[in-house]
Write an enzyme that holds these catalytic residues in place. Sequence first.
Site, PDB file in Angstrom:
ATOM      1  N   ASP A 155      -8.408  45.376 -23.489  1.00 58.01           N
ATOM      2  CA  ASP A 155      -7.786  46.664 -23.730  1.00 58.01           C
ATOM      3  C   ASP A 155      -6.394  46.394 -24.293  1.00 58.01           C
ATOM      4  OD1 ASP A 155      -6.548  49.098 -23.657  1.00 58.01           O
ATOM      5  OD2 ASP A 155      -6.880  49.476 -21.517  1.00 58.01           O
ATOM      6  N   ASN A 167      -4.525  48.667 -25.715  1.00 55.86           N
ATOM      7  CA  ASN A 167      -3.712  49.870 -25.521  1.00 55.86           C
ATOM      8  C   ASN A 167      -3.032  50.368 -26.794  1.00 55.86           C
ATOM      9  OD1 ASN A 167      -3.610  51.364 -23.043  1.00 55.86           O
ATOM     10  ND2 ASN A 167      -2.936  49.505 -21.999  1.00 55.86           N
ATOM     11  N   TYR A 226      -5.184  42.419 -20.827  1.00 53.32           N
ATOM     12  CA  TYR A 226      -4.968  43.836 -20.565  1.00 53.32           C
ATOM     13  C   TYR A 226      -3.512  44.128 -20.929  1.00 53.32           C
ATOM     14  CZ  TYR A 226      -4.457  48.224 -17.929  1.00 53.32           C
ATOM     15  OH  TYR A 226      -4.209  49.519 -17.574  1.00 53.32           O
TER      16      TYR A 226
END
Length: 254
Positions: free
Chosen positions: A144, A146, A105
Amino acid sequence: MKLVSWNVNGLRACVNKGFNDFFKESGADIFCVQETKLQEGQIVLEQGEEYMQYWNYALKKGYSGTAVFTRIKPLSVRYGIEEDTEPEGRIITLEFAGFYLVNVYTPNAKRDLTRLEYRMEWEDRFRNYLLALDQHKPVVVCGDLNVAHQDIDLKNAKSNRGNSGFTDEERGKMTTLLDSGFVDTFRYFYPDTEGAYSWWSYMPKIRERNVGWRIDYFLASSRMAPQLVEAGIESNVLGSDHCPVVLTIKELDS
């Protein structure tokens, strides 16, 4: 072998919105979760005896966190980057016989970009970590990340240029990572597909109109390309502002 990755944006909330139903329907051999937003003991998931569970909790309550559910017993499990304890619970690495799986993440640069400098330093450390793993055996990275890498990866590229998740700096780090010997598996199969997104704002009608971003990925060591079978985005699955992404690979002496 089927792998699934999903930023659930709060696992306890997602469980109340159908997480377990999708988990069972997915038939995943390995299921990775990001942004669990909980601490040890705050949830009990009975995913069946065939699944082993590995959790990396953030020290800060209700923040970040990752988890992996796997039918295949790993040879080893590592939390964080190298000896870094990674207090935000962002990384779990599982070693299997044929490859490493890294569930991540990636830190958000924040809307005002106050965390962009930290993000850039983190990206360099993370890339070096992956390259070190790749020296030993192929690597699959999921989670993720981002960042929307190219204009095709978000609905409104022009108006979002320079915004968090679409800065030149963040996009450049993704380019550097891919150029270092990794492949974006979805683009490997669908290089020109538009409207394929994995995150949508909670603002009204945004998801219905598919005004989204593709920021959730499966990356793989380039030499794994012959083992890639299919990649997909389960955009119809609700329960989070993100949807699951999927990768199917040939068995790698798992």
